[in-house]
Every structure is written in C-alpha cells, then in structure tokens.
Design a protein around this motif. Sequence first.
Motif, mmCIF file in Angstrom:
data_model
loop_
_atom_site.group_PDB
_atom_site.id
_atom_site.type_symbol
_atom_site.label_atom_id
_atom_site.label_comp_id
_atom_site.label_asym_id
_atom_site.label_seq_id
_atom_site.Cartn_x
_atom_site.Cartn_y
_atom_site.Cartn_z
ATOM 1 N N LYS A 5 0.832 -1.286 -0.015
ATOM 2 C CA LYS A 5 0.054 0.105 0.217
ATOM 3 C C LYS A 5 0.747 1.271 -0.228
ATOM 4 C CE LYS A 5 -4.069 -2.019 2.135
ATOM 5 N NZ LYS A 5 -5.071 -1.757 3.271
ATOM 6 N N PHE A 6 0.361 2.164 -0.773
ATOM 7 C CA PHE A 6 1.065 3.479 -0.702
ATOM 8 C C PHE A 6 0.149 4.810 -0.663
ATOM 9 C CE2 PHE A 6 0.899 2.144 -5.116
ATOM 10 C CZ PHE A 6 0.252 3.063 -5.662
ATOM 11 N N TYR A 8 -0.991 7.977 -2.517
ATOM 12 C CA TYR A 8 -0.865 8.692 -3.995
ATOM 13 C C TYR A 8 -1.049 10.046 -3.941
ATOM 14 C CZ TYR A 8 -1.924 9.395 -8.988
ATOM 15 O OH TYR A 8 -1.794 9.936 -10.141
ATOM 16 N N VAL A 10 -0.958 13.759 -6.007
ATOM 17 C CA VAL A 10 -0.654 14.221 -7.531
ATOM 18 C C VAL A 10 -0.921 15.702 -7.360
ATOM 19 C CG1 VAL A 10 -3.334 13.418 -7.653
ATOM 20 C CG2 VAL A 10 -1.731 13.771 -9.660
ATOM 21 N N LEU A 31 6.752 9.351 -9.423
ATOM 22 C CA LEU A 31 6.316 8.583 -10.434
ATOM 23 C C LEU A 31 6.159 9.419 -11.653
ATOM 24 C CD1 LEU A 31 4.704 6.157 -11.458
ATOM 25 C CD2 LEU A 31 2.497 7.067 -10.556
ATOM 26 N N ALA A 32 6.996 9.119 -12.518
ATOM 27 C CA ALA A 32 6.948 9.854 -13.969
ATOM 28 C C ALA A 32 6.177 8.999 -14.927
ATOM 29 C CB ALA A 32 8.373 10.489 -14.128
ATOM 30 N N GLY A 33 7.185 8.162 -15.580
ATOM 31 C CA GLY A 33 6.450 7.194 -16.601
ATOM 32 C C GLY A 33 6.172 5.849 -15.713
ATOM 33 N N GLY A 34 7.025 5.621 -14.784
ATOM 34 C CA GLY A 34 6.681 4.455 -14.021
ATOM 35 C C GLY A 34 7.066 3.171 -14.742
ATOM 36 N N VAL A 38 7.150 0.943 -11.475
ATOM 37 C CA VAL A 38 6.107 0.168 -10.889
ATOM 38 C C VAL A 38 6.264 -1.544 -11.182
ATOM 39 C CG1 VAL A 38 3.643 -0.313 -11.837
ATOM 40 C CG2 VAL A 38 4.187 1.817 -11.895
ATOM 41 N N LEU A 51 3.605 7.747 -3.153
ATOM 42 C CA LEU A 51 4.103 7.981 -4.681
ATOM 43 C C LEU A 51 3.837 9.602 -5.024
ATOM 44 C CD1 LEU A 51 3.324 5.368 -7.057
ATOM 45 C CD2 LEU A 51 5.599 5.611 -5.836
ATOM 46 N N ASP A 53 3.158 11.619 -8.038
ATOM 47 C CA ASP A 53 2.697 11.632 -9.479
ATOM 48 C C ASP A 53 3.118 13.104 -10.026
ATOM 49 O OD1 ASP A 53 2.026 11.310 -11.942
ATOM 50 O OD2 ASP A 53 0.120 10.400 -11.450
ATOM 51 N N ASN A 55 3.013 13.828 -13.477
ATOM 52 C CA ASN A 55 2.415 13.742 -14.806
ATOM 53 C C ASN A 55 1.419 15.025 -14.964
ATOM 54 O OD1 ASN A 55 3.568 11.312 -16.332
ATOM 55 N ND2 ASN A 55 3.061 10.650 -14.183
ATOM 56 N N ARG A 56 0.849 15.536 -13.741
ATOM 57 C CA ARG A 56 -0.046 16.585 -13.995
ATOM 58 C C ARG A 56 0.633 18.156 -13.968
ATOM 59 N NH1 ARG A 56 -5.523 13.861 -14.346
ATOM 60 N NH2 ARG A 56 -4.733 11.857 -14.080
ATOM 61 N N LEU A 109 5.335 5.623 -22.258
ATOM 62 C CA LEU A 109 5.363 6.262 -21.069
ATOM 63 C C LEU A 109 6.475 6.613 -20.425
ATOM 64 C CD1 LEU A 109 2.553 4.341 -19.276
ATOM 65 C CD2 LEU A 109 2.151 6.656 -19.909
ATOM 66 N N GLU B 17 -8.289 1.643 -4.280
ATOM 67 C CA GLU B 17 -7.209 2.013 -3.609
ATOM 68 C C GLU B 17 -6.168 2.230 -4.708
ATOM 69 O OE1 GLU B 17 -4.868 -0.807 -1.213
ATOM 70 O OE2 GLU B 17 -6.689 -2.262 -1.472
ATOM 71 N N PRO B 18 -5.220 3.167 -4.302
ATOM 72 C CA PRO B 18 -4.218 3.637 -5.108
ATOM 73 C C PRO B 18 -3.343 2.685 -5.753
ATOM 74 C CG PRO B 18 -3.960 5.006 -3.360
ATOM 75 C CD PRO B 18 -5.030 3.973 -2.877
ATOM 76 N N ARG B 19 -3.091 1.542 -5.117
ATOM 77 C CA ARG B 19 -2.252 0.544 -5.788
ATOM 78 C C ARG B 19 -2.964 -0.276 -6.713
ATOM 79 N NH1 ARG B 19 -1.162 -4.194 -1.391
ATOM 80 N NH2 ARG B 19 -3.282 -4.381 -0.295
ATOM 81 N N VAL B 56 -0.452 1.813 -24.042
ATOM 82 C CA VAL B 56 0.116 1.765 -22.755
ATOM 83 C C VAL B 56 -0.117 0.293 -22.363
ATOM 84 C CG1 VAL B 56 0.249 4.079 -22.139
ATOM 85 C CG2 VAL B 56 -1.658 2.588 -21.229
ATOM 86 N N THR B 60 1.059 -1.872 -15.823
ATOM 87 C CA THR B 60 2.362 -1.096 -15.539
ATOM 88 C C THR B 60 1.757 0.456 -15.226
ATOM 89 O OG1 THR B 60 3.658 -2.571 -16.603
ATOM 90 C CG2 THR B 60 4.629 -0.684 -15.880
ATOM 91 N N PHE B 62 -1.125 2.525 -12.709
ATOM 92 C CA PHE B 62 -2.149 2.590 -11.552
ATOM 93 C C PHE B 62 -3.459 3.076 -12.127
ATOM 94 C CE2 PHE B 62 1.930 2.434 -9.123
ATOM 95 C CZ PHE B 62 1.653 1.153 -8.556
#
Lengths: 292, 158
Positions: A5-6, A8, A10, A31-34, A38, A51, A53, A55-56, A109, B17-19, B56, B60, B62
């Motif tokens: 679990k993490f 997130y 953004v 987290l960019a392309g991941g 991932v 994480l 993110d 990307n935004r 990505l 969940e984020p994951r 994509v 890989t 989320f």
Amino acid sequence: MYPSKFDYLVPETLDDALGVLAEKGPEIKILAGGQSLVPMMKLRLANPPALLDINRLPDLDFIESSNGHLRIGALVRHNHVVRSDAVKAANHTVAAAAPWVSDPIVRNLGTICGSLAHHDPEGDWASVMLATGAEVVLRSTQGERVLPITDFCVDMFQTMCRPDELVTEVRVNKHSARGGGDYQKLERKVGDYATVGVATSLELGEDGSITDAGIALTSVYAHNLKVTEAEDLLRGNQPGTELFKEASAIAGAACDPADDHRGTAAYKRHVVGVFTERGLAKSLEIAQGGQS
Amino acid sequence: MNVTVNINGAERSADVEPRLLLTDFIRVTLGLTGTHIGCDTTSCGVCTVLLDGVPVKSCTVFAVQANGRSITTVEGLKQNGQLSPIQQAFHQEHGLQCGFCTPAMMLVGTALLEDNPNPTDDEIRWAISGNLCRCTGYMNIVKSIQAAAAMKSEEVSA
C-alpha cells in the motif's frame, strides 16, 4: 503481483510538488513514466510509503534546442525523442539511442529524466549523456542546482539527487555541424536490457582533427562507464581506423562484464570492442558528412 | 480515491485503492474482460489499452493515474455496431490463432494507423515489437494491419 500500500499524491503545480518533497522527501518516490518503478513495486523490490505523481505538473513536457544545449523536460517520453526533429538536428547520439530504449509501448510512457534519476546500470540514457556531456537540473524549495552528468551519476541506482529534489530537465550538449554520434546496442529481444551498449560522440576541428570525444558503455560494468582514457587518446588526433582500433581496445579492457544468461564476459568484452569501433566510425561519418 | 474515466465513450467512476492496477480496474471493477493479463511484468503487451489514444501496458499503470482521462479497450473498437476496419481485417486475414494477444494487437494497429495511415511492413513490425504472440502468428497479424490500412484508404477515397 501487487505493490504494498502507498499514499498517492498528485500535485497540480511544481511549487506544491517541491513543498511535499521538502516535507517528506525520504518517504517518497517520484512517479513519472513508472516503467521501471511500477514493476519494481509489483515485485516488492521497492516499497515506497508514498508516490508523488508528477504527470499533471505543467511545463515539464518540452524539448528545446537552445544555446548549445538540447533541453529535455522531466515529462518527455522516449517516443517523443524518437519522433523529434529538434533532437535529430541537435544530438546524433541521443537520436540514435532513443529507438533502442525498451519497446514501443513502454517508450510511450517512460521518460528520459526518470531513467537518469533511476540510474539502472543497464539503462541506455546515462551512457548517452556521459558520452556527449550533459547537465541535470534539480529543483527543490531551496532553489535550483545544475550538476554535470559525471557528478550526478554516483553508482548503480545512486545519483546526487537529494530526497527533497526533483529532476526537472536534462541539458544535453549539442553536436556542431562537424559533430557526430551513435549508439550501438545488442539486445536478445526487443524490450530486453542491453547485453552491451556503446554510446559514442565526436567533434572535429576545422583541420579535421578530433577536438572532443565521448565513449560510454552500458551493461558491462557495475554502472554506466565513461571511458575517459579512450576519450583522451582520441582528443587532438586525426581520426582514423588505427586510432579507433586503439580506442576500442581501451574500452574493451576498461569494462568488467559479468557472465550471465545474456552472454559470457569474454563475449561481451569482444562486443564492446567491435561496437566502439563501429560507433566511432559512424560518428565520424556523420561529423564529416554533416549528415543529420 | 475516486477515479473517473471515459472508457470506450462512457463515463465510469469507482472508489479504488491507489495500488489498484489499471488492468484490474478495467477487468474487475468495470467488468471489461477483453483486456487480457499475460506476463504481468511489462514484457508481453497483451494488457495494452489506449490511454488518450496512446498504447500503454495497463499492468504497469495505476488506475489512479488514469483519472480524468480517456481509455479505449478492444470493446470500444467497433463503430456504430459494425466491426472497425482493423477488426474486419483481422477476421479476413486470419490475424489470430489462439486470440489471446489479439485485443492488444488490434489496439496497437489502430493507434499506428491513426499516426501513419500507410505503414510499410517494417513500420508495422516495429510498431508491434512490444507485443508478443505466443502462437508466433506474426505474418498474418502484419497482413491484417496492412489490409486494414488498405480498407481505411478505400473508405477515405470512396
């Protein structure tokens, strides 16, 4: 396979992102392309509590050619580089390497800056940057730091990027009209890591002699290896087959590949020599022909 | 976290969940099982979907990353109840054997033809080089994408 679990996060602005990093950077992975992160999280090789993110975030998806540098922003995907006319005109080593990075879908990505920050010794981009010369731009709430790539890269999976910093761009040296570069890569199949990768770069003076040279190796050492001894040998000399053979022999001796499922150490060492010679010949051809 | 996506033209939301991986969001949460799971390690490409039109590997990514974005899966390829050119072409040219890689191959083919309506053989092979067909039926997959390109250009000229 599932990651731990993490949280997130953004953020919508760079300031917000840097604020979060200043507060809890050590708990965060960016987290960019991941496309490396991932899979590592799914294998539980990485278990970041949070994480971030990016990307935004606005204004990080740019390729700009200016003042001797090709600037590549943090959200530029490998495929963007493959398709970019600005890249083809600015740096032959970058242009040659881009289509070899992973596979076409991962390239949609994955990012160049993310790959540099991740600094997998089997990654292609660090070798490209070490051969052509580049600077990495790091931002934090403390301000901006610009590090030469040789300082930025420390060891496998280790860079000088602090936990509170974000790599916002890489500035790659441009080739002049008398410059050339190449990336030679052997891979077992599309998408696999390099069995051997060799990045080369040459700049010629008005008299045709080599004014600057770069050689860096992928997947044949504990980290991407800049072969300075071979570069020094090339610099100041007239280019030619014999000189390139000598430089290739130095590169072959400098690497320290492992015996593994991709090949024996002796085989990889041999390929380093062959690729260095080929890469230098191709770089010279471009430098002499002014071909893009 | 609440995630809202536009999938195959329809807006769908769920609390996740984020994951949660995008593959499982599509297959389990949204019940669209045309997107397959193969290697689960970013290698085989059978989980490929189009995210804002770009292929994509959904194993890989989320689900939370897709929030507010548009997704196309194989279920979204048909046009006005008819097979799309790429679907017709895979049928006509027998571009599948077991069919497991087919949804991804058709999505990659669709994205390729959007960018490059008349790809060469090499360009097609290059485009699908991130997708594995364990039946090794690549010849007919390439032929199918060529046939779809021809159908589309006929449509345009008609």
